[in-house]
Scaffold this motif. Structure first.
Motif, PDB file in Angstrom:
ATOM      1  N   ASP A  17      17.073  23.658  55.310  1.00 26.14           N
ATOM      2  CA  ASP A  17      16.766  23.246  53.942  1.00 26.14           C
ATOM      3  C   ASP A  17      17.176  24.363  52.993  1.00 26.14           C
ATOM      4  N   THR A  19      16.221  25.225  49.995  1.00 25.48           N
ATOM      5  CA  THR A  19      15.126  25.969  49.358  1.00 25.48           C
ATOM      6  C   THR A  19      14.581  27.024  50.310  1.00 25.48           C
ATOM      7  N   ARG A  20      14.410  26.624  51.558  1.00 21.51           N
ATOM      8  CA  ARG A  20      13.860  27.578  52.528  1.00 21.51           C
ATOM      9  C   ARG A  20      14.833  28.727  52.783  1.00 21.51           C
ATOM     10  N   LYS A  22      16.862  29.886  50.573  1.00 22.88           N
ATOM     11  CA  LYS A  22      16.760  30.722  49.371  1.00 22.88           C
ATOM     12  C   LYS A  22      15.521  31.630  49.464  1.00 22.88           C
ATOM     13  N   ILE A  23      14.427  31.059  49.953  1.00 20.43           N
ATOM     14  CA  ILE A  23      13.202  31.851  50.132  1.00 20.43           C
ATOM     15  C   ILE A  23      13.475  33.017  51.094  1.00 20.43           C
ATOM     16  N   THR A  38       7.231  31.384  43.735  1.00 22.75           N
ATOM     17  CA  THR A  38       7.239  30.174  42.912  1.00 22.75           C
ATOM     18  C   THR A  38       8.022  30.387  41.612  1.00 22.75           C
ATOM     19  N   HIS A  40      10.714  31.725  41.231  1.00 26.29           N
ATOM     20  CA  HIS A  40      12.149  31.557  41.441  1.00 26.29           C
ATOM     21  C   HIS A  40      12.578  30.106  41.602  1.00 26.29           C
ATOM     22  N   PHE A  41      11.621  29.190  41.625  1.00 26.56           N
ATOM     23  CA  PHE A  41      11.968  27.799  41.891  1.00 26.56           C
ATOM     24  C   PHE A  41      11.372  26.866  40.848  1.00 26.56           C
ATOM     25  N   MET A  43       9.624  24.259  41.145  1.00 25.11           N
ATOM     26  CA  MET A  43       8.704  23.402  41.908  1.00 25.11           C
ATOM     27  C   MET A  43       7.302  24.012  41.890  1.00 25.11           C
ATOM     28  N   VAL A  48       6.044  25.135  47.322  1.00 27.16           N
ATOM     29  CA  VAL A  48       6.536  26.396  47.897  1.00 27.16           C
ATOM     30  C   VAL A  48       5.718  26.753  49.135  1.00 27.16           C
ATOM     31  N   HIS A  51       6.837  24.882  52.151  1.00 25.76           N
ATOM     32  CA  HIS A  51       8.047  25.477  52.731  1.00 25.76           C
ATOM     33  C   HIS A  51       7.702  26.739  53.531  1.00 25.76           C
TER      34      HIS A  51
ATOM     35  N   LYS B 122      25.244  24.152  52.305  1.00 27.69           N
ATOM     36  CA  LYS B 122      24.594  22.869  52.493  1.00 27.69           C
ATOM     37  C   LYS B 122      25.206  22.051  53.621  1.00 27.69           C
TER      38      LYS B 122
END
Lengths: 109, 139
Positions: A17, A19-20, A22-23, A38, A40-41, A43, A48, A51, B122
């Motif tokens: 994923d 987002t994950r 990126k984390i 949080t 940084h996103f 959402m 968060v 994730h 992606k």
């Protein structure tokens, strides 16, 4: 050889994923609280946190409490199964060679 | 094995010429591997693209192409970063068919590639999910 206890806990799922990932990228620079992440996103904190749970289940991060905060830290050893190019290509070539064999022998008696 | 290489061999019920075509001809490669732009020729660069995505997946240079005996090319995929590995194919006549030997040497060292994994784009989501579903991940 030990297999992963359950595929839900796989590091591959954790990595699958954006987002994950990126984390993980953020955590590769420094440990962070959920609030810091949080920021940084686009959402909610709850999203968060979800994730982070998947990442933690996949063994890619550890989460510890500091007072009322929860600190996430990268767990580099959790990446070992993913970084093992040898096992990756072992199964890659097995798959490919199997396809080649069935294809090339398709019309043979 | 600690030299970061993979060796495999399979027996195919087909002549060397036919096996050679499957290793070098774009249309035939597309059916079991990935599709290069043109036939693999010694001394030339090559790139293979996803049949559906059209993305460049594998690239390198053909070091040797000795029809129908030996093929060697450098092999890089995006998540390996700058690391260049080498793939060698050897074809041998055996009774009733061909023995095909594969060597993949010079794979990146484990653990040196955290950045690479984090930079997966992606396009790799589906692939990683497939690996996950196979769940045969040795740890």
């Amino acid at each position: 050889m030990q297999l992963l206890p359950h595929k839900q806990n796989s590091p591959f799922r954790a990595l699958s994923d954006p987002t994950r990932r990126k984390i993980l990228e953020l955590l590769s620079r420094q440990e962070m609280t959920i609030a810091q992440l949080t920021d940084h996103f686009d959402m909610t904190r709850a999203a968060v946190k979800k994730h982070l749970t998947v990442l933690s289940d996949g063994g890619l991060i550890t989460i510890r409490a500091r007072g009322r905060e929860r600190i996430s830290t990268l767990a580099p050893e959790g990446f070992a199964p993913v970084l093992d190019w040898l096992s990756y290509f072992e199964s890659f070539w097995d798959d490919r060679l199997e396809s080649l064999k069935s294809l090339i022998e398709k019309d043979k008696p | 094995m600690t030299d970061n290489s993979i060796r495999k061999s399979i027996y195919l019920k087909a002549g060397k010429e036919e096996v050679w075509a499957f290793l070098t001809d774009p249309e035939k490669l597309a059916a079991w591997f990935h599709k290069p732009e043109k036939t693999l020729v010694e001394g030339e660069d090559y790139a293979m693209f996803g049949v559906e995505s059209g993305k460049r997946l594998i690239w390198g240079k053909v070091i040797a192409a000795k029809p129908c005996d030996y093929l060697e090319y450098t092999f890089t995929i995006a998540p390996m970063g700058e690391a260049v590995s080498t793939v060698k194919w050897t074809l041998e006549d055996v009774t009733g068919g061909t023995r095909l030997l594969l060597e993949h040497i010079g794979l990146p060292e484990d653990g040196a590639a955290l950045d690479l994994v984090l930079s997966l784009d992606k396009g790799w989501d589906g692939h990683l999910m497939k690996l996950r579903d196979s769940s045969q991940v040795a740890i």
